[in-house]
Design a protein around this motif. Structure first.
Motif, PDB file in Angstrom:
ATOM      1  N   THR A   1      24.622  19.809  -8.843  1.00  0.00           N
ATOM      2  CA  THR A   1      24.950  19.703 -10.271  1.00  0.00           C
ATOM      3  C   THR A   1      24.267  18.492 -10.897  1.00  0.00           C
ATOM      4  O   THR A   1      23.917  17.528 -10.216  1.00  0.00           O
ATOM      5  N   ASP A   2      24.090  18.571 -12.207  1.00  0.00           N
ATOM      6  CA  ASP A   2      23.555  17.463 -12.997  1.00  0.00           C
ATOM      7  C   ASP A   2      24.732  16.766 -13.670  1.00  0.00           C
ATOM      8  O   ASP A   2      25.257  17.239 -14.684  1.00  0.00           O
ATOM      9  N   PRO A   3      25.169  15.627 -13.125  1.00  0.00           N
ATOM     10  CA  PRO A   3      26.383  14.968 -13.596  1.00  0.00           C
ATOM     11  C   PRO A   3      26.105  13.853 -14.601  1.00  0.00           C
ATOM     12  O   PRO A   3      26.970  13.002 -14.837  1.00  0.00           O
TER      13      PRO A   3
ATOM     14  N   ASN B   1      29.414  17.977 -16.968  1.00  0.00           N
ATOM     15  CA  ASN B   1      28.603  18.242 -15.792  1.00  0.00           C
ATOM     16  C   ASN B   1      28.050  19.656 -15.925  1.00  0.00           C
ATOM     17  O   ASN B   1      28.628  20.477 -16.639  1.00  0.00           O
ATOM     18  N   LYS B   2      26.959  19.956 -15.257  1.00  0.00           N
ATOM     19  CA  LYS B   2      26.428  21.321 -15.295  1.00  0.00           C
ATOM     20  C   LYS B   2      25.681  21.619 -13.999  1.00  0.00           C
ATOM     21  O   LYS B   2      25.125  20.719 -13.374  1.00  0.00           O
ATOM     22  N   VAL B   3      25.698  22.882 -13.613  1.00  0.00           N
ATOM     23  CA  VAL B   3      25.010  23.324 -12.401  1.00  0.00           C
ATOM     24  C   VAL B   3      23.528  23.499 -12.713  1.00  0.00           C
ATOM     25  O   VAL B   3      23.162  24.045 -13.752  1.00  0.00           O
ATOM     26  N   TYR B   4      22.676  23.019 -11.808  1.00  0.00           N
ATOM     27  CA  TYR B   4      21.243  23.204 -12.007  1.00  0.00           C
ATOM     28  C   TYR B   4      20.889  24.691 -12.000  1.00  0.00           C
ATOM     29  O   TYR B   4      21.440  25.467 -11.208  1.00  0.00           O
ATOM     30  N   PRO B   5      19.972  25.106 -12.850  1.00  0.00           N
ATOM     31  CA  PRO B   5      19.535  26.505 -12.863  1.00  0.00           C
ATOM     32  C   PRO B   5      19.010  26.924 -11.480  1.00  0.00           C
ATOM     33  O   PRO B   5      18.268  26.187 -10.837  1.00  0.00           O
ATOM     34  N   GLY B   6      19.403  28.104 -11.054  1.00  0.00           N
ATOM     35  CA  GLY B   6      18.924  28.644  -9.793  1.00  0.00           C
ATOM     36  C   GLY B   6      19.774  28.327  -8.585  1.00  0.00           C
ATOM     37  O   GLY B   6      19.567  28.903  -7.504  1.00  0.00           O
TER      38      GLY B   6
ATOM     39  N   LEU C   1      33.395  21.524  -7.625  1.00  0.00           N
ATOM     40  CA  LEU C   1      32.816  22.763  -7.108  1.00  0.00           C
ATOM     41  C   LEU C   1      33.703  23.963  -7.402  1.00  0.00           C
ATOM     42  O   LEU C   1      33.203  25.065  -7.675  1.00  0.00           O
ATOM     43  N   GLU C   2      35.004  23.764  -7.356  1.00  0.00           N
ATOM     44  CA  GLU C   2      35.929  24.849  -7.720  1.00  0.00           C
ATOM     45  C   GLU C   2      35.798  25.193  -9.204  1.00  0.00           C
ATOM     46  O   GLU C   2      35.833  26.374  -9.591  1.00  0.00           O
ATOM     47  N   HIS C   3      35.644  24.170 -10.041  1.00  0.00           N
ATOM     48  CA  HIS C   3      35.491  24.372 -11.485  1.00  0.00           C
ATOM     49  C   HIS C   3      34.294  25.268 -11.792  1.00  0.00           C
ATOM     50  O   HIS C   3      34.352  26.124 -12.697  1.00  0.00           O
ATOM     51  N   PHE C   4      33.211  25.084 -11.030  1.00  0.00           N
ATOM     52  CA  PHE C   4      32.009  25.878 -11.251  1.00  0.00           C
ATOM     53  C   PHE C   4      31.950  27.125 -10.365  1.00  0.00           C
ATOM     54  O   PHE C   4      30.914  27.799 -10.299  1.00  0.00           O
TER      55      PHE C   4
ATOM     56  N   HIS D   1      33.436  28.228  -2.705  1.00  0.00           N
ATOM     57  CA  HIS D   1      33.558  29.260  -1.664  1.00  0.00           C
ATOM     58  C   HIS D   1      32.285  29.448  -0.855  1.00  0.00           C
ATOM     59  O   HIS D   1      32.311  30.070   0.215  1.00  0.00           O
ATOM     60  N   TYR D   2      31.163  28.905  -1.328  1.00  0.00           N
ATOM     61  CA  TYR D   2      29.916  29.025  -0.576  1.00  0.00           C
ATOM     62  C   TYR D   2      29.875  28.088   0.633  1.00  0.00           C
ATOM     63  O   TYR D   2      29.069  28.305   1.546  1.00  0.00           O
ATOM     64  N   PHE D   3      30.713  27.071   0.643  1.00  0.00           N
ATOM     65  CA  PHE D   3      30.583  26.003   1.624  1.00  0.00           C
ATOM     66  C   PHE D   3      31.659  26.062   2.704  1.00  0.00           C
ATOM     67  O   PHE D   3      32.847  26.223   2.406  1.00  0.00           O
ATOM     68  N   ASN D   4      31.226  25.901   3.946  1.00  0.00           N
ATOM     69  CA  ASN D   4      32.162  25.843   5.068  1.00  0.00           C
ATOM     70  C   ASN D   4      33.087  24.644   4.955  1.00  0.00           C
ATOM     71  O   ASN D   4      34.244  24.700   5.375  1.00  0.00           O
ATOM     72  N   ASP D   5      32.559  23.554   4.422  1.00  0.00           N
ATOM     73  CA  ASP D   5      33.371  22.351   4.239  1.00  0.00           C
ATOM     74  C   ASP D   5      32.739  21.493   3.156  1.00  0.00           C
ATOM     75  O   ASP D   5      31.521  21.568   2.908  1.00  0.00           O
TER      76      ASP D   5
END
Length: 213
Positions: free
Chosen positions: A14-16, A83-88, A118-121, A125-129
């Motif tokens: 993310t771009d914070p 905050n925003k998630v980077y494109p792609g 990460l939950e907000h975006f 769920h993609y991450f094991n931890d």
């Protein structure tokens, strides 16, 4: 081929920029320190917060702790969502999961904040931890964070790689004898990444797949 992929969060997933710099400005004002504009605080993104306050404003001991607490007061209420998630990124994560890669977050940001971001975006769920620093100021060093991920999940270093945008990510990977990718779309810049000597350097999110699959 890499099986286990560790990601930094800020400047990589993310771009914070707005949330972190607004939190710094708020904390400095609370400490009666004249704050510069947001753009002059980009270097705060990535390194441990305590380290940055000491290095940039000579805040140590109780003053350092107070600045961190002011930062967290703003960040927990507003900053973490500026905050925003980077494109792609979501396409990248979906592709890696489809290739049976094991994904982890290794961040100097406290886990207390990393997980809800990460939950907000809808990315958690993609991450094991999701492993970060502790709120009491321990485990802020990136090498220690990476070591915790490797140890807790018994990862083979030869099949593991760290992705990040600052020298701390690259150095942390080297200290743990794993490969690294320095990304140039975050906040470290080309010179910082080059000087840290990552295993791979990539310019954009799209090119990560060239290394990872």
């Amino acid at each position: 081929m890499y099986k286990n992929i560790l990601f930094d969060l800020d400047g990589t997933i993310t771009d914070p920029f707005l949330g972190i710099t607004n939190s710094i400005i708020y904390s400095l004002e609370k400490m009666n320190i004249e704050a510069p504009d947001n753009n002059a605080l980009k270097h705060f993104i990535g390194p441990p917060l305590q380290e940055s306050y000491e290095t940039n404003y000579n805040l140590i001991g109780d003053d350092n702790q107070a600045a961190v607490q002011h930062y967290r007061a703003y960040f927990s209420e507003k900053g973490m969502y500026e905050n925003k998630v980077y494109p792609g990124i979501e396409i990248l994560l979906n592709t890696l999961i489809s290739q049976q890669k094991q994904l982890y977050i290794a961040t100097s940001k406290p886990t207390h904040f990393a997980k809800p971001i990460l939950e907000h975006f809808n990315l958690a769920h993609y991450f094991n931890d999701i492993i970060g620093s502790n709120l009491d100021g321990t485990r802020t060093d990136k090498a220690e964070v990476i070591a915790t991920v490797i140890s807790e999940h018994q990862l083979d270093p030869k099949q593991t790689i760290m992705i990040g945008d600052r020298k701390h990510d690259i150095i942390g990977a080297q200290k743990n004898n794993i490969d690294s990718i320095g990304v140039l779309y975050g906040y470290g810049g080309q010179e910082e990444i080059k000087d840290a000597s990552p295993t791979h350097t990539i310019a954009t999110v799209d090119y990560l797949l060239d290394v990872l699959i």
